[in-house]
Design an enzyme around this catalytic site. Structure first.
Site, short mmCIF file in Angstrom:
data_model
loop_
_atom_site.label_atom_id
_atom_site.label_comp_id
_atom_site.label_asym_id
_atom_site.label_seq_id
_atom_site.Cartn_x
_atom_site.Cartn_y
_atom_site.Cartn_z
N GLU A 442 -1.64 -10.68 1.14
CA GLU A 442 -2.13 -11.22 -0.13
C GLU A 442 -3.48 -11.91 0.04
O GLU A 442 -4.36 -11.79 -0.82
CB GLU A 442 -1.10 -12.18 -0.74
N HIS A 570 6.77 -2.77 -9.97
CA HIS A 570 5.56 -2.05 -10.36
C HIS A 570 5.77 -1.09 -11.52
O HIS A 570 4.79 -0.65 -12.13
CB HIS A 570 5.00 -1.31 -9.15
#
Length: 671
Positions: A442, A570
């Protein structure tokens, strides 16, 4: 009575209210009333609907509600603070377009300003919703999504009116990017942008707050994942695995409605469907992108098949052939991961007798790591390469742990709030080896965001989406080796690091299963969006693709009316997943090139670039390009090669492949 808004001109328009059900069908109209004196009670009567107010001034106001709205009087203040309520926010539905600027440069300058402002509004509202999920923040998120979608659609249509042949190279690239300004384009018809935004916010909220009953208690996805990673009880694993998928079924109606609207918007932009729009973002034709993926998978499939065969044997030995047969597909609930896309939690089952690997979970605890210290260690890695430290706002604004007082979205993600230097991460970090790696991933997004912050707005993006995912994964190859763990004090100096096969096997379990999962997930969505898979066939088609690519089957037959693909974040969020496959290829290409720059002479899996300023300088130069150049040029700048290529990954795992072939001798591999 409490007011919920204020008209900038102090006029008092009369309005009518239309309520839609969650599939977009009008269900109720309320008589004309004075907008400024609408009581909160009016909205409570409409809770559970998408509410549309159409004013005589042509301004419109919509919101998505779930349950009873309480405290709408204070909502106006929240909206002004977080979204910036003004005329242009409420004018969410397409109005007649303003006259186009005379020149391409003038149009592009105006477009970038408009999108920059709308994106910031949307990012702030999305952040507030993701870190404090309530009906109020869902409403704010929906309003901002609608605004951004409408602005993006207007600009995409206007961009198509210019002849790109009259633009310079940068202008042509910007015009092309504008035509793909949104992954989820709203149609132009009245009310469509509002309904699409409300559906998206509803899907986000429903997914993030999803739960199911396990062992007599409600359990969230994050807690279910943690239990699934550790349990070695097949029945407990089945209950966890099935429970989350049964919960996802409630998302199906909204997803069907959302896909229909977004597909209509994509067609109006000149694409066959939204899937084709997604595949157009790699500096080559959508058809070529799909062909490249198939060709890459042909090269990678033997490596995955060898790992699959080995893992299936180990599971059969662990649980017996009645639970996991020694031939055919693997039972999906046994893999220690909710989607079977990472098998790293099963190293204790997979490791052969002589292979020993230190338990990093245990050593993280012994070294007194907590979530913030994990993030600090990741920042330190990037700083060691010559990157500037993260801004102070990162540490005050990010979400590292799950709050106790509110519902939040725990799916790990990186954010840029102001399109410049306000970068953040959103996680509910657990002190584990897997989450340690995720933090490095991240932060790769955030350092990439910062590297191109000085580019024009449209170029503040990765060379493609695979680049953005691949940078942090590339760094993690160096940052999760036993040598690095020792260097930063997680492992004591005298702890055995384990042999090469143990390290490669752990990494392969972590990374290789994502490849077929990514292909199955997006081929399913492409089929849905192209109209080749009907809603009645969602589940059957999904499990056919899972069997074909992942070589897995559910523990028991799944219901035909289910929505098991929607159990993955997603899908309701409409995040294309093929970028993760591209990222896997890129990360090994980046790693191979970086180790070559560092003049590393040993095996690639032992190479670490920690502290190498020369590699860092080359990396920063590539990242600083953002989206200003085609992905082939950015890739060549760092690696010397212009295409994503599986050969670097195959070279990295060649010793493991040779070892797996020996282990699988006599087994009936394949599924």
């Amino acid at each position: 009575m409490p007011k919920i808004g204020a008209n900038p001109q102090n006029s008092r328009p009369h309005c009518r209210y239309i309520a839609y059900n969650r599939t977009g069908v009008p269900t109720q109209t309320i008589a004309s009333t004075d907008f400024l004196s609408v009581p909160v009670l009016t909205y409570r009567k409409l809770s559970g609907h998408i509410v549309q107010q159409i004013g005589t001034t042509g301004r419109e106001f919509r919101m998505a509600t779930k349950g009873s709205f309480k405290g709408l009087a204070s909502l106006a203040t929240m909206a002004i603070t977080l979204v910036g309520i003004s005329q242009h926010v409420f004018a969410a539905e397409p109005q007649p377009y303003p006259a186009l600027p005379v020149t391409i440069d003038a149009f592009l300058a105006q477009a970038e300003n408009d999108l920059d402002a709308a994106t910031q509004e949307s990012s702030r509202a999305e952040w507030v919703h993701a870190t404090n999920i309530t009906p109020d923040t869902e409403w704010l998120s929906s309003l901002a999504r609608e605004r951004l979608g409408t602005v993006g659609l207007r600009i995409a249509r206007q961009a198509a009116e210019f002849d790109s042949a009259n633009a310079g190279a940068a202008g042509r690239r910007k015009l092309d990017l504008l035509k793909r300004a949104t992954n989820v384009p709203p149609p132009y018809e009245a009310g469509a942008a509002s309904r699409l935004a409300a559906l998206q916010s509803s899907l986000s909220g429903d997914y993030a707050t999803g739960s199911f009953v396990y062992d007599g208690q409600p359990i969230s996805l994050g807690d279910a994942e943690a239990l699934l990673a550790k349990t070695r009880d097949p029945e407990a694993a089945r209950l966890l695995w099935e429970g989350w998928r049964d919960n996802a079924k409630r998302l199906k109606p909204d997803y069907i409605a959302m896909a229909a609207l977004a597909n209509q918007g994509a067609r109006e932009l000149g694409y066959a469907d939204m899937g084709e729009l997604w595949r157009s973002g790699y500096d080559r034709s959508p058809a070529q992108v799909e062909a490249d993926i198939d060709a890459d998978w042909d090269k990678l499939r033997p490596l995955y098949a060898a790992l699959h065969c080995f893992m299936r044997t180990k599971l059969s030995e662990k649980y017996g052939p009645s639970v996991q047969p020694r031939t055919g597909p693997i039972r999906a609930h046994l893999l220690g991961n909710m989607w079977g896309q990472n098998w790293g939690n099963l190293f204790d089952i997979a490791k052969p007798g002589p292979v020993e690997r230190p338990d990093i979970d245990t050593y993280l605890q012994k070294a007194n790591y907590d979530p913030e210290r994990m993030v600090k260690s990741a920042e330190n890695f990037y700083v060691s390469l010559g990157f500037d430290p993260l801004p102070a706002s990162f540490w005050t604004s990010s979400q590292f742990v799950k709050p106790r007082d509110r519902s939040v979205d725990c799916n790990p993600s990186a954010w840029t709030i102001d399109n410049r230097r306000d970068v953040r991460i959103k996680m509910c970090i657990r002190v584990t080896r897997s989450q340690f790696t995720t933090v490095y991933h991240e932060l790769g997004h955030d350092f990439y965001n910062l590297a191109y912050a000085d580019q024009p707005f449209l170029f503040r993006r990765g060379a493609d989406e695979g680049f953005h995912e691949g940078i942090g994964d590339f760094i993690a190859l160096s940052a999760t080796s036993p040598a690095y763990y020792k260097e930063i004090g997680i492992l004591p100096p005298d702890v055995a690091e384990g042999d090469d096969i143990g390290q490669l096997l752990q990494e392969a379990l972590d990374k290789l299963p994502l490849l077929p999962f990514a292909i199955a997930l997006d081929k399913w969505r492409w089929g849905v969006l192209a109209g080749k898979i009907s809603p009645d066939d969602y589940n059957r088609s999904w499990w056919k693709l899972v069997a074909e690519y992942q070589g897995m089957v559910p523990p028991r037959p799944r219901p035909d009316d289910g929505f098991d693909a929607g159990a993955k974040y997603h899908v309701p969020e409409n995040v294309p997943y093929i970028s993760y496959l591209k990222a896997r290829l890129y990360q090994y290409q980046f790693h191979e090139a970086a180790c070559r720059m560092a003049k590393w002479k040993g095996p690639l899996h032992r190479c670490s670039i920690y502290g190498n300023k020369e590699v860092g300088e080359r990396l920063r130069k590539m990242l600083a390009l953002g989206g200003s150049r085609p992905n082939s040029e950015a890739l060549a700048m760092f690696t010397g090669k212009s295409d994503a290529d599986p050969r670097a990954m195959l070279a990295y795992y060649r010793p493991l492949m040779q070892w797996l072939d020996k282990q699988n001798a006599g087994e009936r591999c394949g599924w």
